[in-house]
Each structure stands twice: as C-alpha cells, then as structure tokens.
Design an enzyme around this catalytic site. Structure first.
Site, mmCIF file in Angstrom:
data_model
loop_
_atom_site.group_PDB
_atom_site.id
_atom_site.type_symbol
_atom_site.label_atom_id
_atom_site.label_comp_id
_atom_site.label_asym_id
_atom_site.label_seq_id
_atom_site.Cartn_x
_atom_site.Cartn_y
_atom_site.Cartn_z
ATOM 1 N N CYS A 102 -11.370 54.920 163.752
ATOM 2 C CA CYS A 102 -12.317 54.818 163.151
ATOM 3 C C CYS A 102 -13.193 53.193 162.873
ATOM 4 O O CYS A 102 -14.275 52.828 161.513
ATOM 5 C CB CYS A 102 -12.080 55.372 161.113
ATOM 6 S SG CYS A 102 -10.951 53.774 160.882
ATOM 7 N N HIS A 147 -29.272 43.454 152.199
ATOM 8 C CA HIS A 147 -29.527 44.444 150.618
ATOM 9 C C HIS A 147 -30.211 45.817 152.150
ATOM 10 O O HIS A 147 -30.655 46.691 151.674
ATOM 11 C CB HIS A 147 -29.720 44.954 149.814
ATOM 12 C CG HIS A 147 -28.568 44.361 148.845
ATOM 13 N ND1 HIS A 147 -27.951 45.253 148.648
ATOM 14 C CD2 HIS A 147 -28.568 42.829 148.401
ATOM 15 C CE1 HIS A 147 -26.368 44.506 148.251
ATOM 16 N NE2 HIS A 147 -27.293 42.734 147.901
ATOM 17 N N ASP A 169 -10.587 45.385 162.389
ATOM 18 C CA ASP A 169 -9.381 44.454 162.076
ATOM 19 C C ASP A 169 -8.903 44.167 163.448
ATOM 20 O O ASP A 169 -8.139 43.244 163.762
ATOM 21 C CB ASP A 169 -8.924 44.724 160.926
ATOM 22 C CG ASP A 169 -10.001 44.475 159.173
ATOM 23 O OD1 ASP A 169 -10.102 43.054 159.937
ATOM 24 O OD2 ASP A 169 -9.526 45.397 158.407
ATOM 25 N N GLU A 171 -3.723 48.448 162.184
ATOM 26 C CA GLU A 171 -5.030 47.251 162.341
ATOM 27 C C GLU A 171 -4.547 45.525 162.937
ATOM 28 O O GLU A 171 -5.223 44.760 163.018
ATOM 29 C CB GLU A 171 -5.911 47.409 160.681
ATOM 30 C CG GLU A 171 -6.391 48.119 160.399
ATOM 31 C CD GLU A 171 -7.289 48.173 158.969
ATOM 32 O OE1 GLU A 171 -7.714 47.824 158.942
ATOM 33 O OE2 GLU A 171 -5.805 48.526 157.879
#
Length: 567
Positions: free
Chosen positions: A498, A190, A451, A427
C-alpha cells in the site's frame, strides 16, 4: 515555437487547453496622509470585512466538505482561526489607530506572520499560503473588490497563477478545467492536495518564466512529467492524448490467469467516490488518522462506526482494509499528549501508542470496527483491519488480545459484532525478519513501502538532503519486499502493498514478479496499473525480478528495469 518548463507534478495526469490567468491579490496605492484617515470608520470597515470573511469561509467549508470530504474542509477552520488571531487582529487595529486605512493595515499585519512560515522547512512553509488566502480575502472584502469565479471557467481552460490558495482550488470544476500551473508552490501545498483529490492535472513551482505566458496561449500541463509545454507541437499533444488510460471496472488477471487485486488508498470519505470511479477493486488502505486530525477532540465510537460503514457501502462487493490509528512521526494530534521526541519517526507512533498512551482510543476504534464488520457479513464485500508499525511478535500478540477482549465486551453487552480479517503492516526491518511468525497469526500482510524504505535505508522521509536514499528501488528494499512476500505465503497469508511504489506503473511487472497478491495506490493511478497487469506473464515476470534482485546498486536496478521495459 514550443517551449517546455519544468516544475513539480502533483497528479499523474496531463491536460491541454487555453491559458486563463488568475491574479488574486488586490493591488493597493500608496496610503494617504494619516491626518485624512478616520480610525473609527476604518476599524468599522475592517470589522465588517472580518464578519463577511467568516460567512464566506463557512459556506466554502460546507461546499468543500460535500465535494472532497471533512478532512479537506477543515483547512477552512484554520483560516477562521487566522481571522481571529490576536497578533494579526491587534496588528491591524494598531496600524489603523496610527493612521493607516484598513486595507493597508491588513496588508502590513500579515507581512511578518507570512514571512515566519516561509522561513520554515517542509509542509509548514506551505501554511504561508493559508495566511495569504485570509489576507487576500479581507483585502477583497474591505475594498469591495470583485472575485473571479473559478468554478465557472470556460471548458478546457488551463488556470495559471502565481499561486493558488485553498479557497481558490476548492472552487475548481474538475469536469471543466484542463489543468492548472503555478509559479510558486510545492507538492504538500493545499492546492496540490486538492488537485490530487479532484484528479486535476497540475504542475506547481514552475518559476518566473511561467509569468511570460499570456492569456489565450495553448498550454499542456503534464503532472506525470512535471512539465508545462507552451504552444505544444504534435509530440506534446500526443502525450496528452495517450495519457488518459481507459478505466477498467472488473478485476484484472495476468496473461496466465493470476488475479491481482488493484485497490485504492484513501484518507477521506470523499475519496471513496473517486476510487470507485477509477475502477478500484476495493480499498487497500483507509487511513483512519484523518478522522482524528484538525479537531479539538477525537471522534466518538458512533462517528467512527458511520465512517467505516460508509466505506463498506461504497464497495459492497469488495474488501475494505482499514488501518488503525497511526499517529506520531509526521502526524501529531494537538489534543493528545504526544512527546517532544528527538527523532519521532523512531519513537512513540503507530501500534506503540495504541497499546500505550492511546489505549482508550484504540479500544473505541476497535469497537466501531467490529460493529461495522457485522453489518456486511451477508454481502460479498468484507472489512479487514491492519495494525501499523508493528516491529515485533509481542506487539501483534498484544493487539490481537485487545481485539479479543473488545469482542468479548461487545458480546456481553449484546451488541452485534464480528471479528474482521486481521493483518499487519510491514514497515520495519523487525517485521520483515519476523514476517512468517506474524503471518501465522493473521490473514494478511501489507507492505508500506514509504516507511519501509525510510527504515531500511535509515533515511528520514522529511529530510530533503538525503532524499535520494528514499527510493524503493535500492536492492536492500527490494530484497526486504521479496523476503516478506515469501514469508507471508509460507505463513499462509496473502501479501499486499500500500505504499507509493504500488502505484508506479513502471514497477507493476516487478511487483507481480515478486509475488504480490494485491497492490493499493492513489486512486488516479489505478487505471494505469490495471492496464499493465493483463500484459504480464507471471513466470516471465518472476524471472525478470530474479535478475533485478541480484543487482547490488540502485543504478543497476534502474538500468535493468529499463532493459526489461524495452524487451
């Protein structure tokens, strides 16, 4: 003498400043004789600390939501759940009954849960830091310890710590701090996620050698190279001085006049401001699944509508591309009935769930999107929607049919709406081979290289043992990209990218040469890519890409890319 240490860079930024050490853990002396401990008094002290911790977490959640967005803030909901976890609370109460003071009981009760998370692989191991965060908060409160104000560090400080917890990182002032470095930690922690959201130079997992760097020493944190430099020389200083690329607010074109749209990928509403500040030409990927994660029920139509209109309002003169819900694989959602699959990346995810078990959610999302599209018909900006993990024409036809039926329902209700620009994410190998047929049905294709690389190379993104195969510079992946671009243009669609590949400045020339119309990336890499575009001649780049695509091995591709960069 200058010393360089290596770790994991988490932001493509570099900073230089003076070290400020942060040691968040409360040290405890050996426990006293159990006969001298009053269990009732110690239990009351724990309960008081627990209540105070809840109040602190609520304040920090609100502050984080305002600064970074709801998704980042929801980590504090998990911390509140840990505070009330029956195993942990029961362990503390039992230890107190057996004669341990509250601080020692707290430390003991957290030991096994932290160890269990540390023994897991991948992102789940990072949850150990969340438990440490809750433990250290309780220890500080129960011992009346002081808390270092990380939001008030001297300007230009480099924060150095053994590790940073979410509540630590959420305090940092991105405008004041020069960077941070930690002994432990990974790219999925995090602290790393917050650093990327705040665009703070950061290197984690540097190792024990970092502990030898004292307060006040000068330190370079280079998140691009994944290094920290102690007592930097002129060469290391110069790397920092050239690291900050000027922000270009206007659209950019190649040297021969071809405009390349350089957009940003976002997952939270707070990231919209960062994208705008970095000069992004709109949003090329709005990951809507983050609206659905870390909550007990899905967002309703109105909440989604407000999120999409907020994105459009942040870029009133640009295009905002929203990806419909993409869950499954590495993004399960607790309140949905997701199957326990042997290989979830090859299972029920993306558009497959939207057309199947999550069809109601899909319809609600489409209603919100079509309503939002109507709100900006009179502006220069526009809404676009793309479907994830399409592998066949049948899936796309079914999704388009669903859009049509939702539009009809809204019309019958008299609800203002508009059908946005529609597109498909490329993808899968199936979508590559059918790209022209897909393009004939939609306005655009957007290549998700993360992907696509995984599926072309049969290499799971989560499997570190085969991480070398998850490299888009393999010839098979590059040829899939070129095939998609050509097929998309033949089908009269514009083609964007992207995935993480789009944000690599070293590959901008190659991607322009392959014919991409749009590149979308993490906001902090937008300036670097924009700076490269005007230096590129499209025809020359196309010739260079031809030479690179003729390569048969990744090593040859890497060599040719280096040669082209040197020219």
């Amino acid at each position: 003498m200058t010393t360089e240490l290596s770790g994991t860079g988490v932001t493509p930024r570099a900073g230089i400043g003076r070290v400020v050490w942060y040691r968040g853990t409360t040290d405890l002396e050996d426990p006293p004789d159990p006969a001298t401990v009053d269990p009732d008094e110690e239990l009351a002290a724990f309960e008081s600390a627990q209540e105070a911790a809840h109040e602190e977490l609520e304040r920090e959640r609100e502050r984080t939501s305002e600064r970074l967005g709801e998704d980042e803030a929801e980590i504090f909901d998990a911390h509140r759940a840990f505070l009330d976890d029956p195993e942990i609370v029961g362990g503390i109460e039992t230890a107190i009954e057996n004669g341990l003071p509250a601080p020692h009981a707290i430390r003991r009760a957290f030991t096994d849960p932290i160890a269990r998370f540390e023994n897991l692989d991948g992102p789940m191991a990072e949850r150990a830091d969340d438990l440490r965060d809750v433990r250290d908060r309780l220890l500080r409160l129960v011992t009346d310890g002081d808390r270092m104000d990380l939001g008030d560090l001297p300007d230009g400080s480099v924060l150095v710590a053994e590790r940073l917890t979410p509540s630590d990182t959420a305090q940092l002032d991105a405008d004041a701090i020069a960077g941070f470095a930690t002994i432990f930690g990974g790219r999925t922690s995090h602290a790393a996620i917050f650093a990327r959201s705040l665009a703070i130079p950061a290197v984690v997992g540097v190792g024990e050698e970092l502990a030898q760097v004292g307060d006040g020493r000068e330190l370079v944190v280079d998140g691009e190279r994944g290094t920290v430099v102690i007592d930097p020389d002129d060469e290391a200083r110069n790397r920092v001085s050239v690291a900050e690329t000027p922000i270009v607010a206007d659209h950019v074109s190649t040297a021969d006049g071809d405009e390349i749209e350089v957009a940003a990928n976002v997952g939270t509403l707070a990231e919209l401001d960062v994208a705008a500040e970095q000069g992004a030409d709109g949003i090329g990927l709005f990951r809507t699944e983050f609206l659905f994660l870390d909550r007990e029920a899905p967002p309703d139509e109105e909440e989604q509508y407000e999120a999409y209109t907020a994105a459009l309002s942040a870029f009133p003169d640009e295009r905002v591309v929203v990806r419909t819900l993409d869950i499954g694989g590495d993004k399960p959602i607790a309140y949905l009935d997701t199957p326990d699959e042997a290989n979830p990346f090859l299972g029920e995810r993306g558009i497959r769930r939207s057309l199947g078990p999550d069809s109601d959610l899909f319809e609600t999302q489409l209603r919100a999107l079509l309503r939002a599209a109507a709100d900006h018909e009179d502006s220069d900006g526009s809404l676009a929607v793309m479907f994830p993990l399409v592998a066949s024409v049948e899936e796309l036809d079914a999704a388009l049919s669903r859009v049509e039926s939702v539009a009809e329902e809204l019309a019958e209700e008299g609800t203002t709406h508009a059908v946005p620009e529609l597109g498909v994410m490329i993808e899968t190998p199936g979508s590559v081979f059918m790209a022209e047929a897909l393009a004939e049905r939609v306005s655009f294709l957007s290549i998700g290289t993360n992907d696509l690389t995984q599926y072309v190379m049969a290499a799971s993104r989560e499997n570190e043992r085969i991480s070398d195969l998850h490299d888009p510079r393999y010839p098979a992946v590059l040829r899939a990209i070129r095939r998609t671009v050509r097929a998309g243009h033949d089908g009269d669609a514009w083609v964007g990218m992207c995935g993480e590949m789009a944000g690599d400045p070293d590959l901008t020339d190659l991607l322009v040469g392959l014919g991409l119309d749009e590149l979308s990336m993490s906001a902090i890499t937008v300036p670097d890519v924009k700076a490269n575009v005007p230096e590129i001649d499209t025809d020359d780049a196309a010739e260079r890409s031809d030479r690179i695509l003729a390569a048969e091995t990744r090593e040859e591709v890497v060599r040719l890319l280096s040669v082209e960069d040197a020219e």
